[in-house]
Design an enzyme around this catalytic site. Structure first.
Site, mmCIF file in Angstrom:
data_model
loop_
_atom_site.group_PDB
_atom_site.id
_atom_site.type_symbol
_atom_site.label_atom_id
_atom_site.label_comp_id
_atom_site.label_asym_id
_atom_site.label_seq_id
_atom_site.Cartn_x
_atom_site.Cartn_y
_atom_site.Cartn_z
ATOM 1 N N LYS A 10 0.828 -1.206 0.000
ATOM 2 C CA LYS A 10 0.000 0.000 0.000
ATOM 3 C C LYS A 10 0.864 1.260 0.000
ATOM 4 C CE LYS A 10 -1.416 2.413 3.330
ATOM 5 N NZ LYS A 10 -1.932 2.990 4.581
ATOM 6 N N ASP A 23 -6.359 0.496 1.211
ATOM 7 C CA ASP A 23 -6.356 0.610 2.671
ATOM 8 C C ASP A 23 -7.683 0.067 3.191
ATOM 9 O OD1 ASP A 23 -8.226 2.533 2.048
ATOM 10 O OD2 ASP A 23 -7.262 4.143 3.193
#
Length: 211
Positions: free
Chosen positions: A122, A140
């Site tokens: 991420k 996320d």
């Protein structure tokens, strides 16, 4: 039932219209500050990170400065955010790696980014998207929840969700979609008690998992 391309476009357009200001909420001046801020933001809010990074970057304006920092000094600055002990250790090690392996520059390469201490998939995607302008989907908690709740994908983990979104969303809108979904997750489609009556995509949403 999968969405058609026209419906995908309709969803993205509606979210863009609702959140024209959607973008990275982490305050930063360059890719070094962005990378550190994203690492610090794991399992905590961007707002809480922004409260500490001003002091952090004033004290350590370059990777070389942070690489030479004492961990306790960094802890004293970031101790109001979650996992501050681990994060302080990681960002110092990360800064050392930038200095020793990359000439003090943040690499514009996914594999080189994820090899850095404290940097996962991420974080790397956010840095490449926001810092370097690549089209990336960083998944996320908000993006994971919304993508599966809306019905854009039907996956059980973050990696499969990311890959699924890459298949169904137009590549030139990946970064935009990432930011729009985050803003929608914070402001309307919350984890508990989503405000479906205020949602701009309510008629298209499959409401998976919403009672």
């Amino acid at each position: 039932m999968a969405f058609t391309e026209a419906q995908i476009t309709q969803i993205l357009d509606a979210l863009r219209d609702r959140y024209p200001e959607a973008g990275c909420a982490l305050v930063h001046q360059d890719t070094y500050q962005l990378l550190i801020a994203v690492v610090l933001s794991a399992q905590t809010t961007d707002k809480s990170v922004n409260k500490v990074t001003g002091t952090l970057f004033e004290r350590y304006p370059t990777p070389a400065d942070l690489a030479a920092a004492e961990q306790q000094d960094v802890i004293d600055i970031i101790k109001t955010i979650g996992m501050y002990k681990t994060k302080s250790k990681n960002i110092i090690a990360l800064a050392k790696a930038l200095v020793e392996k990359h000439g003090g520059q943040v690499p514009e390469d996914y594999d080189e980014l994820i090899a850095l201490p404290g940097v996962g998939r991420k974080t790397a995607n956010v840095v490449l998207a926001v810092g370097f302008g690549h089209q990336k989907i960083a998944v996320d908690t908000h993006v994971f929840r919304l993508a599966n709740r809306i019905g854009l994908v039907s996956e059980k983990d973050v990696l499969k969700t990311e890959k699924g979104l890459m298949k169904v969303l137009p590549e030139d809108r990946w970064t935009e979609a990432h930011h729009s979904l985050i803003f929608h997750g914070r402001n309307c489609c919350t984890a508990r008690s989503p405000k479906c009556d205020q949602c701009p995509i309510e008629e298209l949403c499959m409401k998976i998992g919403v009672e």
